[in-house]
Design an enzyme around this catalytic site. Structure first.
Site, PDB file in Angstrom:
ATOM      1  CE  LYS A 147      -1.141  30.729 -32.887  1.00  0.00           C
ATOM      2  NZ  LYS A 147      -0.175  31.146 -31.868  1.00  0.00           N
ATOM      3  N   GLY A 150      19.381  32.511 -32.664  1.00  0.00           N
ATOM      4  CA  GLY A 150      18.341  33.429 -33.105  1.00  0.00           C
ATOM      5  C   GLY A 150      18.441  34.745 -32.365  1.00  0.00           C
ATOM      6  CB  VAL A 164      12.686  36.485 -28.231  1.00  0.00           C
ATOM      7  CG1 VAL A 164      12.909  35.931 -26.829  1.00  0.00           C
ATOM      8  CG2 VAL A 164      11.195  36.628 -28.505  1.00  0.00           C
ATOM      9  N   GLY A 165      15.637  37.081 -28.957  1.00  0.00           N
ATOM     10  CA  GLY A 165      17.063  36.813 -28.704  1.00  0.00           C
ATOM     11  C   GLY A 165      17.825  38.072 -28.338  1.00  0.00           C
TER      12      GLY A 165
HETATM   13  P1  NAD Z   1      12.113  36.986 -35.032  1.00  0.00           P
HETATM   14  O1  NAD Z   1      11.602  36.639 -36.381  1.00  0.00           O
HETATM   15  O2  NAD Z   1      12.166  38.420 -34.615  1.00  0.00           O
HETATM   16  O3  NAD Z   1      13.589  36.401 -34.822  1.00  0.00           O
HETATM   17  C1  NAD Z   1      13.970  35.133 -35.210  1.00  0.00           C
HETATM   18  C2  NAD Z   1      15.455  35.215 -35.558  1.00  0.00           C
HETATM   19  O4  NAD Z   1      15.920  33.896 -35.814  1.00  0.00           O
HETATM   20  C3  NAD Z   1      15.739  36.054 -36.797  1.00  0.00           C
HETATM   21  O5  NAD Z   1      16.777  36.980 -36.536  1.00  0.00           O
HETATM   22  C4  NAD Z   1      16.164  35.006 -37.828  1.00  0.00           C
HETATM   23  O6  NAD Z   1      17.108  35.517 -38.762  1.00  0.00           O
HETATM   24  C5  NAD Z   1      16.770  33.952 -36.939  1.00  0.00           C
HETATM   25  N1  NAD Z   1      16.837  32.609 -37.523  1.00  0.00           N
HETATM   26  C6  NAD Z   1      15.995  32.015 -38.406  1.00  0.00           C
HETATM   27  N2  NAD Z   1      16.413  30.768 -38.687  1.00  0.00           N
HETATM   28  C7  NAD Z   1      17.535  30.567 -37.968  1.00  0.00           C
HETATM   29  C8  NAD Z   1      18.424  29.475 -37.830  1.00  0.00           C
HETATM   30  N3  NAD Z   1      18.225  28.328 -38.500  1.00  0.00           N
HETATM   31  N4  NAD Z   1      19.494  29.609 -37.006  1.00  0.00           N
HETATM   32  C9  NAD Z   1      19.695  30.764 -36.325  1.00  0.00           C
HETATM   33  N5  NAD Z   1      18.882  31.839 -36.412  1.00  0.00           N
HETATM   34  C10 NAD Z   1      17.817  31.743 -37.230  1.00  0.00           C
HETATM   35  O7  NAD Z   1      11.215  36.127 -34.013  1.00  0.00           O
HETATM   36  P2  NAD Z   1      11.061  36.361 -32.446  1.00  0.00           P
HETATM   37  O8  NAD Z   1       9.863  37.193 -32.194  1.00  0.00           O
HETATM   38  O9  NAD Z   1      12.369  36.724 -31.851  1.00  0.00           O
HETATM   39  O10 NAD Z   1      10.643  34.887 -31.995  1.00  0.00           O
HETATM   40  C11 NAD Z   1      11.621  33.864 -31.864  1.00  0.00           C
HETATM   41  C12 NAD Z   1      10.903  32.562 -31.500  1.00  0.00           C
HETATM   42  O11 NAD Z   1      10.217  32.746 -30.253  1.00  0.00           O
HETATM   43  C13 NAD Z   1       9.853  32.114 -32.507  1.00  0.00           C
HETATM   44  O12 NAD Z   1       9.818  30.703 -32.532  1.00  0.00           O
HETATM   45  C14 NAD Z   1       8.559  32.637 -31.906  1.00  0.00           C
HETATM   46  O13 NAD Z   1       7.442  31.876 -32.323  1.00  0.00           O
HETATM   47  C15 NAD Z   1       8.828  32.447 -30.437  1.00  0.00           C
HETATM   48  N6  NAD Z   1       8.041  33.352 -29.578  1.00  0.00           N
HETATM   49  C16 NAD Z   1       8.147  34.686 -29.697  1.00  0.00           C
HETATM   50  C17 NAD Z   1       7.407  35.519 -28.869  1.00  0.00           C
HETATM   51  C18 NAD Z   1       7.509  37.017 -28.949  1.00  0.00           C
HETATM   52  O14 NAD Z   1       6.982  37.699 -28.052  1.00  0.00           O
HETATM   53  N7  NAD Z   1       8.175  37.575 -29.934  1.00  0.00           N
HETATM   54  C19 NAD Z   1       6.526  34.961 -27.913  1.00  0.00           C
HETATM   55  C20 NAD Z   1       6.442  33.568 -27.796  1.00  0.00           C
HETATM   56  C21 NAD Z   1       7.209  32.775 -28.649  1.00  0.00           C
END
Ligand code: NAD
Length: 353
Positions: A77, A177, A181-182
């Site tokens: 990393k 969230g 991803v969500g």
């Molecule tokens: P993102 O930034 O696109 O989405 C995160 C969402 O969470 C945003 O819409 C934000 O407004 C919301 N959020 C922030 N704080 C919050 C809270 N307290 N309550 C509710 N919602 C809240 O990020 P992502 O890419 O969707 O990633 C989500 C998680 O998954 C992160 O922890 C990331 O590290 C992990 N992850 C993502 C990937 C990937 O491929 N994108 C891969 C592995 C892990």
């Protein structure tokens, strides 16, 4: 881990380029399974010590994630110490790319918090040892589609383990969230017949979900979400969301989500077990992203091949949950043991090649 204790790591490199202002640390935890793979976090750390602590922790975690995902990659990393909104420039990213190149392929970088596909396109102009580039530059682009698909597979495996069937029809899933991803997870859940409750702190994400999926019940925040009669809790935002306070109100029987580092403390895994909550280790559940990134780096990206590999998260999760049950341990302990066994067994073979 003490900040001075990098003894478990193979290599830690401090990078400084005064002209572009780059200050970065690259940590290679292990190359036993192959080139260390893990993203670059661009973050305004309060101090260099904080940046070092983070990168040592994150690179070790990547060794476990890559091992359990069955990849031929060790764990690494990098962190760039700065404010991405202010400090990120093409010159800085390219200086960073030259440091990555100087490691000769021992470390392969990709996106993480604060870095995006267009940033990796800049890095790629200085090094081959980069993944997560944009499709325009020959990369695979955003990894969240496969991450969400992997979360869904892990959820089905957990449902089978807990309820005897993979079927999510009639189950209520709480998604905290609605970001990259969500938003991709929700269609899988709806298609499977689950009822979905969701929340986000961003009004735009809420509005988008309400427009695209009016059947999703939207609640104010994660506190309300976890106490709203859900069967499965899917944290898909920030880390640290499983703590003493959430344990008191958590309704769900299964926790299975994409967020990294969901456990506020390692002991929370034991508390969840005691409370009868099946916790699917985050680094297993969310490994669809790194499976995509590895596919891009290891050969011309093939979405179908990466998707097939991501489907394997179902079997991996099932195996972890079975082993934890058989050994009377937590799923986290079982996952860690499986990862360590693979590193020990296959890593030995790798060195003989
Ligand atoms: P993102 O930034 O696109 O989405 C995160 C969402 O969470 C945003 O819409 C934000 O407004 C919301 N959020 C922030 N704080 C919050 C809270 N307290 N309550 C509710 N919602 C809240 O990020 P992502 O890419 O969707 O990633 C989500 C998680 O998954 C992160 O922890 C990331 O590290 C992990 N992850 C993502 C990937 C990937 O491929 N994108 C891969 C592995 C892990």
């Amino acid at each position: 881990m003490s900040i001075f204790d990098a003894s478990g790591h193979e290599q830690v490199v401090f990078c400084h380029d005064p002209e572009s202002g780059l200050r970065a640390i690259i940590a290679v935890y292990s190359t036993a399974l192959g080139p260390a793979l893990g993203g670059t976090r661009f973050y305004p750390y309060a101090s260099e010590e904080e940046a070092l602590t983070d990168v040592l922790h994150l690179s070790e975690g990547m060794a476990y994630k890559n091992a359990i995902a069955g990849l031929d990659h060790g764990g690494g990393k990098a962190v760039i110490w700065g404010d991405p909104g202010v400090d990120k420039t093409e010159a800085l990213l390219r200086a960073y790319g030259r440091f990555v190149e100087s490691l000769g392929g021992r470390y392969v970088t990709a996106c993480d918090v604060g870095t995006y596909v267009e940033d990796m396109d800049h890095v790629a102009r200085e090094t081959r040892h980069v993944s997560g580039r944009s499709p325009e530059s020959g990369g695979a682009g955003d990894s969240s589609i496969l991450t969400a698909f992997g979360v869904f597979q892990a959820m089905r495996a957990a449902a089978q383990h807990r309820w005897g069937a993979v079927d999510l029809a009639g189950r209520t899933v709480g998604v905290a969230g609605l970001g990259k991803v969500g938003r991709h997870l929700i269609p899988h859940l709806l298609e499977a017949g689950a009822d979905v409750v969701a929340c986000d702190v961003d009004p735009a994400a809420i509005g988008r979900t309400a427009a695209n999926h009016p059947q999703v019940r939207l609640v104010a925040d994660a506190d309300e979400l976890i106490a709203s009669g859900i069967h499965i809790y899917a944290p898909c935002a920030m880390g640290g969301v499983l703590n003493e306070s959430t344990l008191k109100t958590l309704d769900a029987e299964i926790v299975c989500g994409a967020a990294n580092n969901q456990l506020a403390e390692p002991e929370v895994a034991v508390e969840l077990e005691r409370a009868g909550v099946l916790y699917c280790p985050d680094y297993v559940v969310n490994s669809g992203g790194v499976i995509q990134v590895a596919d891009e780096y290891d050969g011309a990206f093939d979405f179908k091949r990466a998707e097939r590999r991501t489907l394997g998260i179902f079997a991996t999760t099932a195996r972890i949950l079975e082993r934890a049950k058989g050994e009377g341990t937590t799923p986290v302990a079982a996952a860690n043991a499986i990862a360590e066994e693979r590193i020990a067994a296959v890593g030995r073979l790798q060195r003989l090649r």
